[in-house]
Design an enzyme around this catalytic site. Structure first.
Site, PDB file in Angstrom:
ATOM      1  N   TYR A  84      33.809  23.077 118.076  1.00  0.00           N
ATOM      2  CA  TYR A  84      33.968  24.486 117.716  1.00  0.00           C
ATOM      3  C   TYR A  84      32.625  25.213 117.642  1.00  0.00           C
ATOM      4  CZ  TYR A  84      36.163  28.559 115.567  1.00  0.00           C
ATOM      5  OH  TYR A  84      36.596  29.837 115.315  1.00  0.00           O
ATOM      6  N   GLU A 105      29.680  30.824 123.862  1.00  0.00           N
ATOM      7  CA  GLU A 105      30.163  32.201 123.949  1.00  0.00           C
ATOM      8  C   GLU A 105      29.063  33.194 123.581  1.00  0.00           C
ATOM      9  OE1 GLU A 105      33.608  32.502 121.517  1.00  0.00           O
ATOM     10  OE2 GLU A 105      34.690  30.898 122.549  1.00  0.00           O
TER      11      GLU A 105
END
Length: 258
Positions: free
Chosen positions: A182, A189
């Site tokens: 994660y 991103e």
């Protein structure tokens, strides 16, 4: 024990039965199965291409610098090879919002909207889908790879849960694999957004200039900077939420008082 069983049967008989229970269960099983197959295809395809292209380039490698260049060359066409399937999976993921909205699943609605629409779909459709300059960057490989690995455990877990099956190794992976993946996905991103800001500044795409009916100026790169801050805050909040879920499912079970 017999009295408890009889009382339980009486309670269950008073609860109205859902005539669409099996239909809903079948739909959820099929949804999770399709998503699992889609992300499995992405993961296997990217892994095979990475090893094949990397192995082909290994014959010409004489230094670590050349190795980096060879791996970069194997990353550049990730978007053009994988994007169609990723578009399909992430468009289908909008159904998770509908499932939460109508009560098919117990997932909260707001986090589902934030994660699906303002998370992955924003990166995929707005950043990568509209900027051809971003589609050939190596960061796309890492974004797609981290996304697919996480879903390899999440969707099978939900699919088996729909039919009342719990496989302990899968449960452990579901609530453990996100710990490294994660943050890595969030970092990829963030790198993608940082790399796209100069391109949006140069092209002026999605920016609102004067004159316009609203009589305001909105620079899309500034919006991305705010989004970047919100991204890190969201990673922190979701990390805490997932950690609580992990403790709930994998923590020590509380013993019942006799």
């Amino acid at each position: 024990k017999e009295e408890e069983k009889i009382n339980k049967m009486k309670i269950e008989s008073r609860v109205p039965k859902d005539p669409f229970k099996h239909l809903k269960k079948g739909y959820l099983v099929m949804y999770n199965l399709v998503q699992f197959l889609g992300f499995s295809w992405i993961f296997v395809n990217m892994t095979v291409r990475l090893f094949i292209l990397g192995k082909g380039n290994m014959e010409f490698i004489c230094s670590l610098k050349q190795l980096v260049f060879c791996l970069t060359d194997s990353f550049y066409d990730t978007f053009h090879t994988i994007s169609d399937m990723m578009y399909f999976c992430q468009t289908l993921a909008l159904m998770e919002i509908m499932n939460s909205l109508i009560g098919l699943v117990k997932s909260p609605l707001i986090p589902s909207i934030v994660q699906v629409i303002f998370g992955r779909n924003f990166i995929l459709f707005v950043i990568l889908g509209t900027l051809e300059e971003m589609q050939s960057k190596p960061v796309v490989f890492f974004i797609f790879y981290f996304w697919s690995i996480i879903e390899l455990f999440r969707y099978p877990y939900y699919m088996l849960s729909c039919i009342g099956i719990e496989w302990k190794p899968l449960t452990w992976l579901r609530y453990t694999a996100w710990i490294p993946l994660y943050p890595l996905g969030g970092l990829a991103e963030a790198v993608c957004i940082v790399q796209s800001i100069p391109i949006f500044s140069e092209t002026g795409k999605f920016s609102l200039g004067l004159p316009n009916p609203l009589n305001v100026t909105i620079q899309f790169p500034f919006v991305l900077q705010i989004y970047l801050i919100a991204l890190f805050l969201g990673v922190f909040v979701n990390y805490r939420y997932l950690y609580k879920q992990r403790k709930q499912h994998l923590g020590p079970k509380k013993r019942k008082m006799k």
